[in-house]
Design a protein around this motif. Structure first.
Motif, short mmCIF file in Angstrom:
data_model
loop_
_atom_site.label_atom_id
_atom_site.label_comp_id
_atom_site.label_asym_id
_atom_site.label_seq_id
_atom_site.Cartn_x
_atom_site.Cartn_y
_atom_site.Cartn_z
N ARG A 27 0.90 -1.16 -0.04
CA ARG A 27 0.10 0.04 -0.03
C ARG A 27 0.84 1.22 0.06
O ARG A 27 0.47 2.17 -0.60
CB ARG A 27 -0.94 -0.12 1.08
CG ARG A 27 -2.06 -0.97 1.09
CD ARG A 27 -2.86 -0.70 2.46
NE ARG A 27 -3.98 -1.97 2.45
CZ ARG A 27 -3.92 -3.08 2.90
NH1 ARG A 27 -2.80 -3.27 3.84
NH2 ARG A 27 -4.54 -4.13 2.89
N ARG A 31 0.96 4.27 -2.69
CA ARG A 31 0.81 5.55 -2.72
C ARG A 31 1.99 6.30 -3.10
O ARG A 31 2.02 7.37 -3.63
CB ARG A 31 0.79 5.91 -1.04
CG ARG A 31 -0.53 5.41 -0.52
CD ARG A 31 -0.72 5.59 0.85
NE ARG A 31 -0.14 6.94 1.46
CZ ARG A 31 0.37 7.02 2.71
NH1 ARG A 31 0.67 5.96 3.59
NH2 ARG A 31 0.90 7.95 2.92
N ASP A 35 -0.65 6.74 -6.79
CA ASP A 35 -2.04 6.03 -6.72
C ASP A 35 -2.81 6.06 -5.58
O ASP A 35 -1.88 6.08 -4.37
CB ASP A 35 -2.17 4.76 -7.47
CG ASP A 35 -3.19 4.41 -8.40
OD1 ASP A 35 -4.57 5.06 -8.03
OD2 ASP A 35 -3.21 3.97 -9.72
N ASN A 36 -4.01 5.63 -5.38
CA ASN A 36 -5.01 5.50 -4.23
C ASN A 36 -5.04 4.08 -3.88
O ASN A 36 -5.77 3.18 -4.51
CB ASN A 36 -6.19 6.18 -4.45
CG ASN A 36 -7.04 6.27 -3.20
OD1 ASN A 36 -6.56 5.45 -2.15
ND2 ASN A 36 -8.47 6.59 -3.29
N GLU A 38 -6.85 2.77 -2.01
CA GLU A 38 -7.97 2.37 -1.51
C GLU A 38 -9.18 2.52 -2.60
O GLU A 38 -10.35 2.13 -2.26
CB GLU A 38 -8.59 3.41 -0.40
CG GLU A 38 -7.75 3.23 0.89
CD GLU A 38 -7.53 2.05 1.44
OE1 GLU A 38 -8.69 1.52 1.41
OE2 GLU A 38 -6.48 1.60 1.88
N ARG A 39 -8.77 2.89 -3.71
CA ARG A 39 -9.73 2.88 -4.90
C ARG A 39 -9.97 1.28 -5.24
O ARG A 39 -9.37 0.61 -4.94
CB ARG A 39 -9.19 3.51 -5.87
CG ARG A 39 -8.07 2.97 -6.73
CD ARG A 39 -7.70 4.02 -7.99
NE ARG A 39 -6.44 3.52 -8.63
CZ ARG A 39 -6.77 2.61 -9.94
NH1 ARG A 39 -7.86 2.10 -10.10
NH2 ARG A 39 -5.64 2.20 -10.41
N GLU A 40 -11.35 1.28 -5.98
CA GLU A 40 -11.84 -0.11 -6.02
C GLU A 40 -10.81 -1.09 -6.66
O GLU A 40 -10.54 -2.20 -6.48
CB GLU A 40 -12.92 0.06 -6.76
CG GLU A 40 -13.67 -1.47 -7.04
CD GLU A 40 -15.00 -1.39 -7.92
OE1 GLU A 40 -15.81 -2.29 -7.96
OE2 GLU A 40 -15.29 -0.04 -8.49
N ARG A 43 -7.76 -1.92 -4.52
CA ARG A 43 -8.20 -2.61 -3.01
C ARG A 43 -7.69 -3.78 -2.60
O ARG A 43 -6.94 -3.97 -1.47
CB ARG A 43 -9.70 -2.30 -2.56
CG ARG A 43 -9.90 -2.23 -1.20
CD ARG A 43 -11.57 -1.86 -1.17
NE ARG A 43 -11.85 -0.52 -1.65
CZ ARG A 43 -12.92 -0.22 -2.46
NH1 ARG A 43 -14.08 -1.14 -2.38
NH2 ARG A 43 -13.34 1.01 -2.81
#
Length: 203
Positions: A27, A31, A35-36, A38-40, A43
């Motif tokens: 994770r 980051r 990128d994120n 937590e996005r679908e 995830r």
């Protein structure tokens, strides 16, 4: 004091990070890349990456000596070269952790005992599924067979493409690196190296 101790994540006896720590590291890299996590679409990526890495680096869990432990002595006096060529492998460069894709060619001269042919391919896989340099992997395969079987000689050649050259840096796709290691008779007698190369190329 107890509260402080409870805040430390548990680790197994090997001292390796836990599954959660490994996923958190993925994770963090996501980051860092911008990128994120937590996005679908991302995830479940940390869990997928750690599962993939467990398979890609499974060579650390295996011992070549265990694989090479069983040999066969009923060879009817056969003492000529045994060659297993075009063994495909996938490894990862220890400098950039990107793929190395190639083929290994392994030969030995028996000294009263022979290996099951699948064992040679397994040894290539064990050392391939680790962070590697091609030079080290070539030497490791030869040494493992030499130490276990005690043949009259071992010859190993690896041909591989390094994605650290193809995907980044000089970005030269299609270039191949070739490494060899010879022990025993193969090292002492150049004619045996020539015979190995001749058999390898099928001439």
């Amino acid at each position: 004091m107890d509260a402080v101790v409870k805040n430390f994540p548990p680790q197994d006896n090997s001292g390796r990070p836990t599954q959660k720590e490994a996923e958190d590291a993925v994770r963090l890299l996501l980051r860092w890349a911008g990128d994120n996590p937590e996005r679908e679409g991302l995830r479940d990526t940390p869990a997928r990456v750690t599962k993939a890495y467990k398979e890609l680096f499974s060579g650390y869990e295996l011992d070549a000596d265990d694989v090479l432990g069983r040999t066969f002595e009923e060879v009817a006096g056969y003492d000529e070269m045994v060659l297993v060529k075009d063994i495909p492998f996938f490894s990862h460069c220890e400098h950039h952790m990107v793929p190395i894709i190639g083929k290994a060619h392994v030969a030995y001269l028996p000294n009263g005992r022979v290996l099951g042919l699948s064992k040679i391919a397994r040894v290539v896989e064990i050392y391939g599924r680790r962070l590697q340099t091609q030079e080290t992997m070539t030497a490791q395969i030869a040494k493992a067979i030499d130490d276990s079987l005690r043949p009259r000689g071992v010859a190993v050649m690896i041909e591989a493409e390094h994605m650290c050259m193809a995907m980044r840096g000089v970005q030269k796709q299609g270039s191949t690196t070739l490494t060899t290691t010879f022990t025993g008779v193969f090292k002492a007698e150049p004619a045996e190296q020539v015979r190995f190369m001749t058999m390898l190329r099928g001439r």
